[in-house]
Design a protein around this motif. Structure first.
Motif, short mmCIF file in Angstrom:
data_model
loop_
_atom_site.label_atom_id
_atom_site.label_comp_id
_atom_site.label_asym_id
_atom_site.label_seq_id
_atom_site.Cartn_x
_atom_site.Cartn_y
_atom_site.Cartn_z
N MET A 234 14.55 -0.13 17.08
CA MET A 234 14.82 -1.44 17.85
C MET A 234 13.82 -1.30 19.26
N THR A 235 12.91 -0.15 19.08
CA THR A 235 11.78 -0.27 20.19
C THR A 235 10.72 -0.98 19.78
N ASN A 236 9.34 -0.85 20.84
CA ASN A 236 8.40 -1.44 20.53
C ASN A 236 7.42 -0.31 19.77
N GLN A 237 7.63 0.09 18.73
CA GLN A 237 6.93 0.93 17.89
C GLN A 237 5.72 0.28 17.46
N PRO A 238 4.62 1.29 17.10
CA PRO A 238 3.53 0.50 16.49
C PRO A 238 3.91 0.17 15.12
N ALA A 239 2.87 -0.83 14.54
CA ALA A 239 3.32 -1.23 13.32
C ALA A 239 2.80 -0.17 12.45
N PRO A 240 3.58 -0.02 11.40
CA PRO A 240 3.41 1.22 10.30
C PRO A 240 2.03 1.12 9.63
N SER A 241 1.72 2.44 9.31
CA SER A 241 0.22 2.59 8.39
C SER A 241 0.51 1.67 7.30
N ALA A 242 -0.49 1.13 6.85
CA ALA A 242 -0.33 0.64 5.37
C ALA A 242 -0.48 1.58 4.29
N ALA A 243 -0.69 2.72 4.65
CA ALA A 243 -0.72 3.70 3.57
C ALA A 243 0.68 4.28 3.43
N ILE A 244 1.52 3.87 4.37
CA ILE A 244 3.05 4.20 4.06
C ILE A 244 3.88 3.18 3.10
N LYS A 245 4.34 3.63 2.10
CA LYS A 245 4.92 2.83 1.21
C LYS A 245 6.37 3.49 0.89
N GLN A 246 7.43 2.61 1.03
CA GLN A 246 8.97 3.30 0.74
C GLN A 246 9.63 2.19 0.12
N TRP A 247 10.48 2.79 -0.83
CA TRP A 247 11.37 1.85 -1.62
C TRP A 247 12.15 0.74 -0.89
N MET A 248 12.77 1.23 0.51
CA MET A 248 13.20 0.15 1.25
C MET A 248 12.60 -0.36 2.29
N GLY A 249 11.16 0.05 2.21
CA GLY A 249 10.25 -0.75 3.17
C GLY A 249 10.27 0.06 4.40
N VAL A 250 9.54 -0.42 5.60
CA VAL A 250 9.30 0.12 6.80
C VAL A 250 9.75 -1.11 7.74
N SER A 251 11.21 -0.83 8.51
CA SER A 251 11.83 -1.94 9.26
C SER A 251 11.32 -1.69 10.78
N ARG A 252 11.40 -3.03 11.36
CA ARG A 252 11.34 -3.12 12.86
C ARG A 252 12.70 -4.15 13.18
N GLY A 253 13.34 -3.97 14.28
CA GLY A 253 14.42 -4.91 14.59
C GLY A 253 14.13 -5.15 15.91
N HIS A 254 14.80 -6.57 16.34
CA HIS A 254 15.03 -7.02 17.58
C HIS A 254 15.84 -7.90 17.74
N TRP A 255 16.49 -8.47 18.84
CA TRP A 255 17.58 -9.03 19.12
C TRP A 255 17.04 -10.43 19.53
N GLU A 256 17.58 -11.53 18.88
CA GLU A 256 17.40 -13.06 19.35
C GLU A 256 18.69 -13.56 19.48
N GLY A 257 18.81 -13.44 21.07
CA GLY A 257 20.18 -13.47 21.49
C GLY A 257 21.26 -12.34 21.04
N THR A 258 22.20 -12.85 20.19
CA THR A 258 22.89 -11.92 19.73
C THR A 258 22.93 -11.69 18.30
N THR A 259 21.77 -12.30 17.64
CA THR A 259 21.49 -12.09 16.30
C THR A 259 20.44 -10.92 16.13
N LEU A 260 20.93 -9.78 15.12
CA LEU A 260 19.96 -8.89 14.93
C LEU A 260 18.99 -9.50 13.90
N VAL A 261 17.53 -9.28 14.12
CA VAL A 261 16.60 -9.59 13.12
C VAL A 261 15.93 -8.54 12.81
N VAL A 262 15.82 -8.34 11.57
CA VAL A 262 15.08 -7.00 11.03
C VAL A 262 13.89 -7.44 10.02
#
Length: 368
Positions: A234-262
């Motif tokens: 949920m922190t401002n981590q850098p965008a993942p390298s395009a070389a990294i591929k995972q079955w469930m993907g690479v996620s980044r989250g943030h809050w829009e009000g009280t809505t979790l956005v992933v």
């Protein structure tokens, strides 16, 4: 990353659903806009000890297990899209009427809950057997897909259709006689690797637990089936390298009000986008994904017990347009989390292969 979440009239509906009014600042009466879930007047969204919106707990997706993925399909098999036994249906009807819903509730009221009865009696063995099929709750919505407005998956691109034709699975297509010669003749679910995305976020007959765990800087979506754990910074981590591929993907989250956005990218291609275990899905687990797939999820708590979940999937390689699924989830602190003992390398795959070889050898011998 920007992912379209809606089109046309659906955009107006989503704007209403995710307005600040649903952030616990004021009440909202039940309506189609919030899937008939009330937000009480004066309700305040709970917070974690470090001040973030609290959505922790177990939210089983079996809650909507009675709703088909696609609208107006036969539920006798996998998808049954266009099947002869599909009842007359209005593709533009997103919700049942109040009278139709009451009739559905009445029909479900007489069903015995063998699982709950066994748990009360402390008979875990009988509870396990009874709980192979998780209980579902009648809903008013007529499909899990809300966009396109007809509740159907978009058409595949020419490349999507080509990739689909290359896919293999133990879940046979209509009229197909599968041949098993190697592990490549099975899908990732057969092999206990993953159901993939977005399929993992839709209900199956069993192992529907979704546990949300929060800590400062992270949200974890712990999945009961195939024990996938989606760890979301949920922190401002850098965008993942395009070389990294995972079955469930690479996620980044943030809050829009009280809505979790992933927002999730970097998917490893190969798993099916849909899963035949979800009622009303296309047959055969042959809906491909590419490494260009992106998903955008929204978790909006509406009151102390209910949450509205939404996921939009876009894949320009496979899909002619994005699609969105949206449905309610109910907090269930008493949900029983059974061991999911499926693992890659299990004996089922070798048994299928050896049996298939033996059957083909026997058939060849008889034809001589």
């Amino acid at each position: 990353m920007k992912v379209p979440t809606c089109f046309g009239a659906a955009g107006v509906l989503l704007a209403v659903i995710f307005s600040p009014a649903l952030n616990g600042q004021s009440g909202r009466a039940p309506s189609e806009a919030n899937h008939f879930i009330e937000t009480p007047s004066g309700w305040v969204h709970p917070k974690t000890a470090w001040g973030e919106p609290d959505i922790q707990g177990t939210w089983p997706i079996s809650y909507v297990g009675s709703v088909p993925l696609e609208r107006c399909v036969s539920l006798g098999g996998g998808g049954g899209r266009g099947a002869a036994d599909a009842p007359p249906c209005d593709l533009n009807k997103a919700f049942l009427t109040k009278e139709e819903y009451q009739q559905r509730l009445k029909s479900a009221a007489g069903r015995a809950d063998r699982y709950a009865d066994a748990i009360k009696e402390g008979d875990l063995g009988r509870a396990f057997q009874a709980g192979i099929t998780d209980p579902t709750v009648p809903q008013r919505q007529t499909s899990l897909i809300v966009d396109p407005p007809n509740g159907r998956l978009p058409e595949m691109t020419a490349e999507g259709k080509r990739l689909s034709a290359l896919m293999r699975s133990s879940w046979a297509l209509p009229g197909e006689t599968p041949v098993f010669e190697s592990n490549l003749d099975f899908d990732t679910w057969d092999r206990c690797i993953t159901r993939g995305m977005p399929a993992s976020m839709f209900p199956y007959r069993y192992n529907n637990g979704v546990q949300i765990i929060q800590s400062p800087g992270y949200v974890v979506l712990n999945m009961e089936m195939i024990h996938d754990a989606r760890i979301i910074p949920m922190t401002n981590q850098p965008a993942p390298s395009a070389a990294i591929k995972q079955w469930m993907g690479v996620s980044r989250g943030h809050w829009e009000g009280t809505t979790l956005v992933v927002e999730t990218t970097n998917y490893k291609p190969g798993a099916s986008m849909t899963n035949i275990g979800v009622a009303g899905s296309p047959d055969g687990n042959r809906f491909p994904t590419s490494d260009q797939m992106k998903t955008r999820e929204r978790f909006t708590r509406l009151n102390n017990e209910m949450m509205l979940y939404e996921i939009t999937t876009e894949d320009p390689v496979v899909l002619t347009r994005p699609w969105t699924g949206r449905f309610p989830l109910k907090l269930d602190p008493g949900y029983k989390w059974w061991e999911y003992a499926c693992h890659e390398g299990n004996r089922t795959i070798p048994d299928y292969i050896s049996t298939s070889r033996a059957e083909r050898a026997a058939a060849a011998q008889q034809s001589r």
